[in-house]
Design an enzyme around this catalytic site. Structure first.
Site, PDB file in Angstrom:
ATOM      1  N   GLN A   1      -1.575 -34.270 -17.802  1.00  0.00           N
ATOM      2  CA  GLN A   1      -1.088 -35.617 -18.103  1.00  0.00           C
ATOM      3  C   GLN A   1      -2.111 -36.671 -17.653  1.00  0.00           C
ATOM      4  O   GLN A   1      -2.546 -36.670 -16.509  1.00  0.00           O
ATOM      5  CB  GLN A   1       0.264 -35.850 -17.411  1.00  0.00           C
ATOM      6  CG  GLN A   1       0.917 -37.157 -17.745  1.00  0.00           C
ATOM      7  CD  GLN A   1       1.278 -37.291 -19.220  1.00  0.00           C
ATOM      8  OE1 GLN A   1       1.720 -36.342 -19.852  1.00  0.00           O
ATOM      9  NE2 GLN A   1       1.079 -38.464 -19.777  1.00  0.00           N
TER      10      GLN A   1
ATOM     11  N   ASP B   1      -2.981 -30.104 -26.307  1.00  0.00           N
ATOM     12  CA  ASP B   1      -3.158 -31.539 -26.554  1.00  0.00           C
ATOM     13  C   ASP B   1      -4.220 -31.775 -27.638  1.00  0.00           C
ATOM     14  O   ASP B   1      -4.288 -32.841 -28.233  1.00  0.00           O
ATOM     15  CB  ASP B   1      -3.599 -32.263 -25.272  1.00  0.00           C
ATOM     16  CG  ASP B   1      -2.462 -33.057 -24.645  1.00  0.00           C
ATOM     17  OD1 ASP B   1      -1.506 -33.412 -25.373  1.00  0.00           O
ATOM     18  OD2 ASP B   1      -2.520 -33.332 -23.444  1.00  0.00           O
TER      19      ASP B   1
ATOM     20  N   LYS C   1       9.153 -33.906 -21.900  1.00  0.00           N
ATOM     21  CA  LYS C   1       8.530 -32.694 -22.454  1.00  0.00           C
ATOM     22  C   LYS C   1       9.250 -31.444 -21.952  1.00  0.00           C
ATOM     23  O   LYS C   1       9.539 -30.522 -22.722  1.00  0.00           O
ATOM     24  CB  LYS C   1       7.052 -32.626 -22.059  1.00  0.00           C
ATOM     25  CG  LYS C   1       6.169 -33.608 -22.815  1.00  0.00           C
ATOM     26  CD  LYS C   1       4.759 -33.635 -22.244  1.00  0.00           C
ATOM     27  CE  LYS C   1       3.908 -34.663 -22.990  1.00  0.00           C
ATOM     28  NZ  LYS C   1       2.601 -34.903 -22.379  1.00  0.00           N
TER      29      LYS C   1
END
Length: 293
Positions: A96, A119, A52
């Protein structure tokens, strides 16, 4: 049969975003800034977060990696989330998953400012998605919708069978495929581990989106000719003949099913690369929304 090439499509999207970032820079605007919160040193998470950060550099975003120790307390992590929420320099961030066992994931996800939740996991954003309002769509479903759109896969009036009901893939896909517009306007059946006679559904499906996590579960005799296959599954299967000691398998028996499919995503190289591209797309959207305020 046509391959839905996520690797190529994700590069196309990154190039489009990079061009937009150049325009923002040329106009003297602020470039998007994405942060990733990583708790502990889970190998898969490290790899994913690393890619990322690399993608951010590739397209001209600012990026920050917030690395925290495995034994951080829930209270300290919540304090860090509050800090990120209040940081005006930051457009979006992700936490995460999975988090260490002693931390309540739901509590952490609820603490994220919905305006920075790139997200798309916060209930506010999930609700806005269901109501067909502007929002951050979870990255994997968003990537699938982009593949269907860019390859001009017909979805209106089609019967879509989704296998798996996770909040990250299955459930949002069932909502997105039934929404008005293209891609969408599908008649959707959401199936899962408790569904009886699953084959009856898959044999009648025009489109199958599977996110079950069972390697090569979907066989050739479970689908009809011309079916569109989106394989979200990704499982490491031990293989002594491979130099890595394992191979990556999807939920679909590719050799069998590809003979009958009109479109199919490979594993790897299908849905996976799209996920990071759409996270970047969400971050760009977050920057645009913030610049309007």
């Amino acid at each position: 049969m046509q391959i839905l090439d996520g690797k190529k499509t994700s590069e196309d999207i990154k190039n489009e975003i990079a061009a937009e970032v150049q325009s923002i820079k040329a106009a003297g605007g602020k470039v998007p800034h994405l942060a990733a919160v990583l708790v502990g040193n889970n190998g898969a998470s490290l790899t994913y977060v690393g890619s990322k950060v690399k993608s951010c550099e590739q397209i001209g975003f600012d990026s920050t990696l917030v690395a925290l120790p495995e034994d951080i307390t829930e209270a300290d992590l919540l304090a860090k989330i509050k800090e990120l929420n209040e940081d005006d320099n930051l457009d979006g961030y992700i936490v995460q998953l999975p988090l260490p066992k002693h931390i309540d994931e739901e509590k952490i996800l609820l603490a994220i400012d919905p305006d920075k939740d790139v997200d798309g996991f916060h209930p506010t954003n999930f609700g806005r998605m269901a109501l067909e309002m502007e929002t951050f769509i979870p990255a994997t479903p968003f990537g699938i919708m982009q593949l269907l759109e860019r390859y001009k896969v017909e979805t209106a009036g089609k019967h879509t069978v989704v296998i798996g009901r996770s909040h990250i893939v299955g459930r949002p896909m069932s909502i997105l495929m039934s929404r008005k517009g293209n891609p969408g306007d599908s008649t959707v059946t959401l199936t899962h581990s408790r569904t009886k006679n699953l084959e009856e559904f898959t044999k009648n499906a025009d489109i199958i989106i599977t996110a079950l996590g069972v390697p090569e579960f979907l066989k050739g005799d479970m689908v009809k000719d011309g079916v569109v296959i989106i394989d979200v599954g990704i499982t490491r299967v031990d293989d002594a003949s491979n130099s890595k000691g394992y191979v990556i398998k999807g939920d679909v028996d590719f050799d069998e099913v590809s003979k009958k499919a009109s479109f199919i995503t490979p594993v790897p190289g299908g849905v996976g690369p799209m996920t990071i591209a759409m996270l970047l797309q969400n971050t760009l959207l977050a920057r645009k929304i913030r610049s309007r305020k």
